[in-house]
Design a protein around this motif. Structure first.
Motif, PDB file in Angstrom:
ATOM      1  N   UNK A   1      30.364  43.902 -18.341  1.00  0.00           N
ATOM      2  CA  UNK A   1      29.280  42.983 -18.694  1.00  0.00           C
ATOM      3  C   UNK A   1      28.769  43.295 -20.095  1.00  0.00           C
TER       4      UNK A   1
ATOM      5  N   UNK B   1      19.665  48.622 -18.698  1.00  0.00           N
ATOM      6  CA  UNK B   1      19.446  47.291 -19.264  1.00  0.00           C
ATOM      7  C   UNK B   1      20.614  46.371 -18.907  1.00  0.00           C
ATOM      8  N   UNK B   2      21.821  46.926 -18.931  1.00  0.00           N
ATOM      9  CA  UNK B   2      22.988  46.116 -18.560  1.00  0.00           C
ATOM     10  C   UNK B   2      22.911  45.719 -17.087  1.00  0.00           C
ATOM     11  N   UNK B   3      22.537  46.662 -16.237  1.00  0.00           N
ATOM     12  CA  UNK B   3      22.407  46.351 -14.806  1.00  0.00           C
ATOM     13  C   UNK B   3      21.386  45.252 -14.581  1.00  0.00           C
ATOM     14  N   UNK B   4      20.305  45.304 -15.351  1.00  0.00           N
ATOM     15  CA  UNK B   4      19.279  44.288 -15.189  1.00  0.00           C
ATOM     16  C   UNK B   4      19.879  42.901 -15.441  1.00  0.00           C
ATOM     17  N   UNK B   5      20.779  42.849 -16.431  1.00  0.00           N
ATOM     18  CA  UNK B   5      21.469  41.599 -16.713  1.00  0.00           C
ATOM     19  C   UNK B   5      22.391  41.189 -15.592  1.00  0.00           C
ATOM     20  N   UNK B   6      23.173  42.162 -15.148  1.00  0.00           N
ATOM     21  CA  UNK B   6      24.151  41.867 -14.104  1.00  0.00           C
ATOM     22  C   UNK B   6      23.441  41.392 -12.840  1.00  0.00           C
TER      23      UNK B   6
ATOM     24  N   UNK C   1      22.590  51.562 -19.761  1.00  0.00           N
ATOM     25  CA  UNK C   1      23.227  50.996 -18.584  1.00  0.00           C
ATOM     26  C   UNK C   1      22.206  50.323 -17.676  1.00  0.00           C
TER      27      UNK C   1
ATOM     28  N   UNK D   1      32.133  47.583 -13.726  1.00  0.00           N
ATOM     29  CA  UNK D   1      31.499  46.275 -13.862  1.00  0.00           C
ATOM     30  C   UNK D   1      30.440  46.219 -14.966  1.00  0.00           C
ATOM     31  N   UNK D   2      29.461  47.142 -14.971  1.00  0.00           N
ATOM     32  CA  UNK D   2      28.447  47.044 -16.033  1.00  0.00           C
ATOM     33  C   UNK D   2      29.026  47.217 -17.435  1.00  0.00           C
TER      34      UNK D   2
ATOM     35  N   UNK E   1      14.811  45.554 -26.271  1.00  0.00           N
ATOM     36  CA  UNK E   1      14.684  44.847 -25.008  1.00  0.00           C
ATOM     37  C   UNK E   1      13.283  44.263 -24.862  1.00  0.00           C
TER      38      UNK E   1
ATOM     39  N   UNK F   1      27.394  31.496 -18.239  1.00  0.00           N
ATOM     40  CA  UNK F   1      28.408  32.342 -17.640  1.00  0.00           C
ATOM     41  C   UNK F   1      29.818  31.772 -17.813  1.00  0.00           C
TER      42      UNK F   1
ATOM     43  N   UNK G   1      29.271  40.543 -22.966  1.00  0.00           N
ATOM     44  CA  UNK G   1      28.100  39.846 -23.492  1.00  0.00           C
ATOM     45  C   UNK G   1      27.889  40.125 -24.969  1.00  0.00           C
TER      46      UNK G   1
ATOM     47  N   UNK H   1      21.506  34.151 -14.368  1.00  0.00           N
ATOM     48  CA  UNK H   1      22.671  34.310 -15.245  1.00  0.00           C
ATOM     49  C   UNK H   1      23.467  35.580 -14.948  1.00  0.00           C
ATOM     50  N   UNK H   2      23.053  36.340 -13.898  1.00  0.00           N
ATOM     51  CA  UNK H   2      23.700  37.621 -13.637  1.00  0.00           C
ATOM     52  C   UNK H   2      25.053  37.489 -12.965  1.00  0.00           C
ATOM     53  N   UNK H   3      25.895  38.451 -13.242  1.00  0.00           N
ATOM     54  CA  UNK H   3      27.248  38.439 -12.706  1.00  0.00           C
ATOM     55  C   UNK H   3      27.252  38.657 -11.187  1.00  0.00           C
ATOM     56  N   UNK H   4      26.331  39.467 -10.705  1.00  0.00           N
ATOM     57  CA  UNK H   4      26.345  39.820  -9.284  1.00  0.00           C
ATOM     58  C   UNK H   4      26.124  38.581  -8.416  1.00  0.00           C
TER      59      UNK H   4
ATOM     60  N   UNK I   1      26.574  33.039 -22.537  1.00  0.00           N
ATOM     61  CA  UNK I   1      25.908  34.009 -21.672  1.00  0.00           C
ATOM     62  C   UNK I   1      25.085  33.284 -20.614  1.00  0.00           C
ATOM     63  N   UNK I   2      24.344  32.271 -21.037  1.00  0.00           N
ATOM     64  CA  UNK I   2      23.478  31.542 -20.121  1.00  0.00           C
ATOM     65  C   UNK I   2      24.265  30.819 -19.045  1.00  0.00           C
TER      66      UNK I   2
ATOM     67  N   UNK J   1      23.072  43.502 -26.216  1.00  0.00           N
ATOM     68  CA  UNK J   1      24.240  44.124 -25.598  1.00  0.00           C
ATOM     69  C   UNK J   1      25.105  44.808 -26.665  1.00  0.00           C
TER      70      UNK J   1
END
Lengths: 306, 311
Positions: B43, A117-122, A115, B39-40, B268, B58, B47, A127-130, B55-56, B280
């Motif tokens: 995601x 790693x997923x947060x890092x993406x978000x 999770x 949310x996570x 990673x 969005x 993804x 490119x993050x969702x946040x 992904x890039x 992912x």
């Protein structure tokens, strides 16, 4: 079978393992913390309290305590508070309570490293969702909030690499991960509050729901709270996965997320400085044990086992 | 007659469905919370289904458009472009297994978690039985020791444990992953509390039948302890399947010994833009087993995890 010595065979293995795996290492940490030992070196010299002196004087370790205490004192109150809040709301709704409970408990079950790693993406700045969600708020009433307008103008924060935000974001993830656990404990506590107490309180004039909470629910949840607070403390003191995932080297921007478990890992495992690592271990153990002893004392004062 | 009997239930029905501001407000808050919590996960799964471009940029919603895209790595290997068009979801999940020995990691995870649990039971159960049901000199002292050891978080003493294992030449081995967890004082404490509630008559009867103390544990006590044992199993399996700290310390480099969390971390470490999807997918695969088990047996899981709170 009064003369049987079966018990030796039953207790023996557990006893030996307890000594070797749990007690001996504490002693070892204590001894090593007074030396400059490192793996592979033939010997080690006695340095007395030097390691401890370093821990309590050098700025790196000041940052370590700063990061650890910031994390702990954000995560504990918030995860306990949100856990209690969620439990009270779920307990009082008529529908979908179980559904919310399931959802809120999911982060507890998920591997934190995954999770993280997923947060890092978000939280990724481009490119993050946040941040892309926040950008959608630009041009709306939200811009009247100064921070938000600034974000729209100059871009939203680089959450994880900005020294101003890093520790708080990591703490937020800690809260996200942990409050479901506290919620479940509080829900268990709430179901054991006898209904008659509420009726009695109402007869005595506790009209508002705040009065009922203050006079009945909160005191009755006392033992649960003591336990939840202690376990939250111990768990958040041990934070490591998120920090290592985000900042494999160095503990974040300007070491602002350099928590104790990561410091032990970095000093002892990565840099082979066993003495200083052992000293941090001893300080860490002291914190955790004091906390647990306080908890037991509080519990024994209130509750009596029979 | 029918009217009369229907009336109260009809009223009651209406009152439960009645619109209530506080009730709605509660749900609004709870739903907002649920969105942040989920949310996570959204995601992660989303993804794992999308193409790198989606992904890039969005785009593509939750599932992505699943349009075939060109796998550059495949072209580099000298294949024709037509053979190298891949569907994102399939590409991500197959790459997750192909790029790293994920299956091996998962197997390691299962073997290690299972071994830890069985050894913990093997050590803790007899000890718990002796503490609960046998009278011997020093019993109180042993129990006191168990209570003291409950204070010690094993992660905190990782450093001396690591030194011990290194001195024995055991780092980078299965033993290093399992041995430190072989003793669960929590397991002893829990099973002892449970055994205290088992009536002495049951044990006396078994002794009359000529059973040895040893077979009493496994044939009489064990079956009665199944609920507590199950809860303990969940507690133990969840903790060790998800554990990252300890494997990170004792396993360095040897990929054959990686547990799922370590495998993901490694992934990673060398992920570039094209690998976000497969990464992912790996995360999804690692998280899924426990989540599915949890959804199937929710009540048991919550009991198991919160067990420590019911002392």
């Amino acid at each position: 079978m009064p003369r049987s010595n079966a018990h030796m065979w039953f207790v023996g293995p557990a006893l030996i393992l307890m000594f070797v795996i749990l007690l001996l290492p504490i002693g070892m940490a204590g001894v090593l913390s007074l030396t400059d030992y490192s793996l592979g070196n033939a010997g080690a010299s006695w340095v007395g309290l030097d390691n401890y002196e370093k821990i309590f004087t050098r700025s790196t370790y000041a940052k370590m305590f700063g990061a650890t205490f910031r994390y702990v004192f954000v995560v504990v109150p918030l995860s306990v508070g949100l856990g209690l809040g969620a439990a009270l709301l779920i307990h009082s709704t008529k529908r979908f309570g179980d559904l919310y409970k399931t959802i809120y408990f999911l982060p507890v079950m998920a591997a934190l490293i995954a999770m993280a790693i997923v947060w890092e993406f978000a939280l990724h700045p481009t490119i993050g969702l946040v941040n892309s969600t926040l950008e959608q708020g630009c041009g709306t009433f939200l811009e009247s909030w100064g921070w938000f307008a600034q974000g729209c103008e100059r871009g939203f924060p680089l959450w994880l690499t900005d020294r101003k935000y890093a520790i708080w974001v990591v703490s937020f993830i800690g809260v996200w991960q942990g409050f479901g656990f506290n919620m479940v404990l509080y829900l268990a506590g709430l179901t054991s509050v006898p209904r008659e107490l509420y009726q009695a309180a109402e007869m005595d004039g506790a009209k508002s729901s705040w009065d009922r909470f203050r006079l009945v629910t909160w005191p009755m949840l006392g033992p649960t709270t003591v336990f939840v607070v202690t376990i939250s403390f111990i768990r958040s003191f041990q934070v490591f996965d998120t920090v290592e995932a985000f900042y494999p080297q160095g503990g974040g921007p300007s070491k602002s997320v350099y928590v104790m478990m990561f410091a032990i890992y970095e000093k002892a495992i990565q840099q082979n400085l066993m003495g200083i690592g052992a000293a941090i271990t001893v300080v860490f153990l002291a914190f955790v044990m004091i906390l647990t002893i306080i908890q037991r004392w509080l519990v024994e004062r209130k509750v009596h086992y029979t | 007659m029918t009217d009369l009997s229907m009336a109260p239930s009809g009223l009651a029905g209406r009152s439960t469905f009645r619109f209530s501001t506080t009730e709605t407000l509660k749900h609004v808050v709870l739903i907002l919370g649920a969105i942040i919590v989920l949310m996570p996960f959204y995601v992660m799964v989303s993804y794992s289904l999308k193409s790198p471009a989606e992904i890039m940029q969005n785009t593509g919603g939750f599932f992505g458009l699943q349009e075939a895209f060109r796998d550059d790595y495949c072209i580099k290997l000298g294949n024709a472009v037509a053979d190298c068009m891949v569907t994102p979801a399939i590409y991500n999940y197959t790459t997750a297994f192909a790029k790293a020995p994920l299956l091996r990691y998962l197997l390691n995870g299962v073997v290690i978690t299972a071994s830890i649990f069985f050894i913990q039971v093997l050590v803790a159960l007899p000890c718990a039985y002796a503490l609960a049901k046998l009278r011997f000199w020093g019993r109180e002292a042993v129990f006191g020791l168990v209570l003291f050891c409950l204070l010690i978080p094993v992660h905190a003493i990782a450093l001396p444990l690591y030194i011990m294992l290194a001195k024995l030449g055991l780092t980078n081995s299965y033993a290093a992953l399992v041995v430190p967890w072989s003793i669960s004082v929590f397991g002893i404490f829990l099973m002892r509390q449970f055994f205290m509630t088992v009536p002495d008559d049951l044990i006396d009867a078994a002794r009359m039948d000529g059973m040895s103390e040893f077979s009493i544990i496994w044939n009489v006590m064990l079956p009665t302890a199944v609920p507590a044992l199950l809860a303990f199993a969940i507690f133990s399996v969840v903790a060790h399947w998800n554990d990252y700290f300890w494997p990170r310390i004792v396993i360095t480099g040897n990929r054959d010994l990686f547990t799922p969390p370590l495998g993901l971390r490694e992934f990673k470490g060398d992920a570039d833009g094209d690998n976000f999807g497969p990464m992912m997918a790996t995360a999804t695969i690692i998280v899924t087993p426990l989540i599915v088990a949890f959804l199937i047996a929710q009540r048991r899981f919550i009991e198991g995890i919160t067990l420590s709170g019911m002392k």
